[in-house]
Motif scaffolding. Structure first.
Motif, PDB file in Angstrom:
ATOM      1  N   SER A 259      -5.875  -3.556  -1.358  1.00 32.67           N
ATOM      2  CA  SER A 259      -5.482  -2.186  -1.023  1.00 32.67           C
ATOM      3  C   SER A 259      -6.345  -1.722   0.151  1.00 32.67           C
ATOM      4  O   SER A 259      -7.210  -2.461   0.641  1.00 32.67           O
TER       5      SER A 259
ATOM      6  N   GLN B  17      -1.702   4.291  -3.817  1.00 29.36           N
ATOM      7  CA  GLN B  17      -1.209   3.057  -3.205  1.00 29.36           C
ATOM      8  C   GLN B  17      -0.648   2.090  -4.251  1.00 29.36           C
ATOM      9  O   GLN B  17      -1.114   2.042  -5.382  1.00 29.36           O
TER      10      GLN B  17
ATOM     11  N   PHE C 188      -7.582   5.193   4.776  1.00 27.63           N
ATOM     12  CA  PHE C 188      -6.124   5.137   4.756  1.00 27.63           C
ATOM     13  C   PHE C 188      -5.472   6.112   5.745  1.00 27.63           C
ATOM     14  O   PHE C 188      -4.593   5.701   6.523  1.00 27.63           O
TER      15      PHE C 188
ATOM     16  N   PHE D  87       0.819  -1.220   0.000  1.00 29.91           N
ATOM     17  CA  PHE D  87       0.000   0.000   0.000  1.00 29.91           C
ATOM     18  C   PHE D  87       0.851   1.269   0.000  1.00 29.91           C
ATOM     19  O   PHE D  87       0.359   2.356   0.304  1.00 29.91           O
TER      20      PHE D  87
END
Length: 241
Positions: free
Chosen positions: A136, A162, A142, A16
């Protein structure tokens, strides 16, 4: 190879992310006189990725301090058996035992919160009728999970840029554990919400590593670059370079 040769730090990113995650560590290392190589890891599978990083290491003329972040820790666990690797440095990483997979190591501890934020996407596999699966992190999750102490604007960019990891990497067992024969250092990111910090502590303790703890998110290289660089330089100095 002369013991006094200057070492090269080979910096192995994780899932990632990409090599730009070391952007703040590299200037610290070069200012201290270390050469640096920060390759792009294919993130297609543990054994294949380690074979690629091993080829990068072999191309370095001189001793190597091999550094792995997160999944990159699993990669250096394999690639670190190369003859010119003098030390291993794990950054919020997986220190696998021989025969152990990422899933098996991680499965022995409570989830970090990452599991329910993962996104799976098919990708074509040349020569196969069956697609592979890329993993991902949901872009909106994130920043909180991966980069809570990184500037929000930068975390937002990282979230949409990513480098996914092929799902098969989670189940591949490590055929070798380089920390059994190479001196190793480990950094625990104590505020990590991507990998349970206890996974990091367990792997490092099992390997008998010299360990430090840093109050940081998973992306410790961006939030605490000086601490990361100091650990890499410590490993280089302790191994005679």
């Amino acid at each position: 190879m002369p013991r006094h040769a200057r070492p090269t730090a080979v910096l192995v990113h994780g899932a990632f992310a990409d090599a730009s995650s070391f952007a703040r560590v590299i200037p610290e290392l070069t200012a201290a006189g270390m050469a640096v190589v920060a390759p792009a890891v294919p993130n297609r599978g543990l054994v294949d990725d380690a074979a690629y990083i091993a080829s990068v290491v072999r191309a370095v003329d001189g001793p190597v301090i091999l550094v792995g972040h997160s999944y990159g820790g699993a990669v250096i666990t394999l690639a670190g058996v190369e003859d010119n690797v003098r030390a291993l440095v794990y950054l919020a990483g997986y220190a696998l035992e021989e025969g152990e997979s990422l899933g098996r190591l991680q499965g022995g501890f409570p989830d970090s919160g990452l599991a329910d934020a993962l996104v799976r996407t098919p990708f074509p596999v040349p020569g196969s009728a069956e697609p592979g699966t890329d993993v991902s992190v949901a872009a909106d999750r994130f920043p909180e999970l991966f980069a809570a102490d990184v500037e929000p604007a930068l975390a937002a960019v990282l979230a949409v840029s990513q480098r996914p990891l092929a799902a098969r990497a989670f189940s591949e067992p490590a055929p070798v554990a380089a920390w059994r024969t190479k001196p190793s250092w480990g950094l625990v990111a104590s505020a990590d919400r991507t990998i349970n910090p206890d996974v990091e502590r367990f792997g490092y303790r099992r390997a008998g590593m010299t360990t430090v703890e840093v109050d940081s998110s998973h992306l410790v290289m961006l939030s605490r670059p000086r601490a990361v660089a100091e650990l890499i330089l410590e490993a280089a100095q302790a191994t005679g370079h």
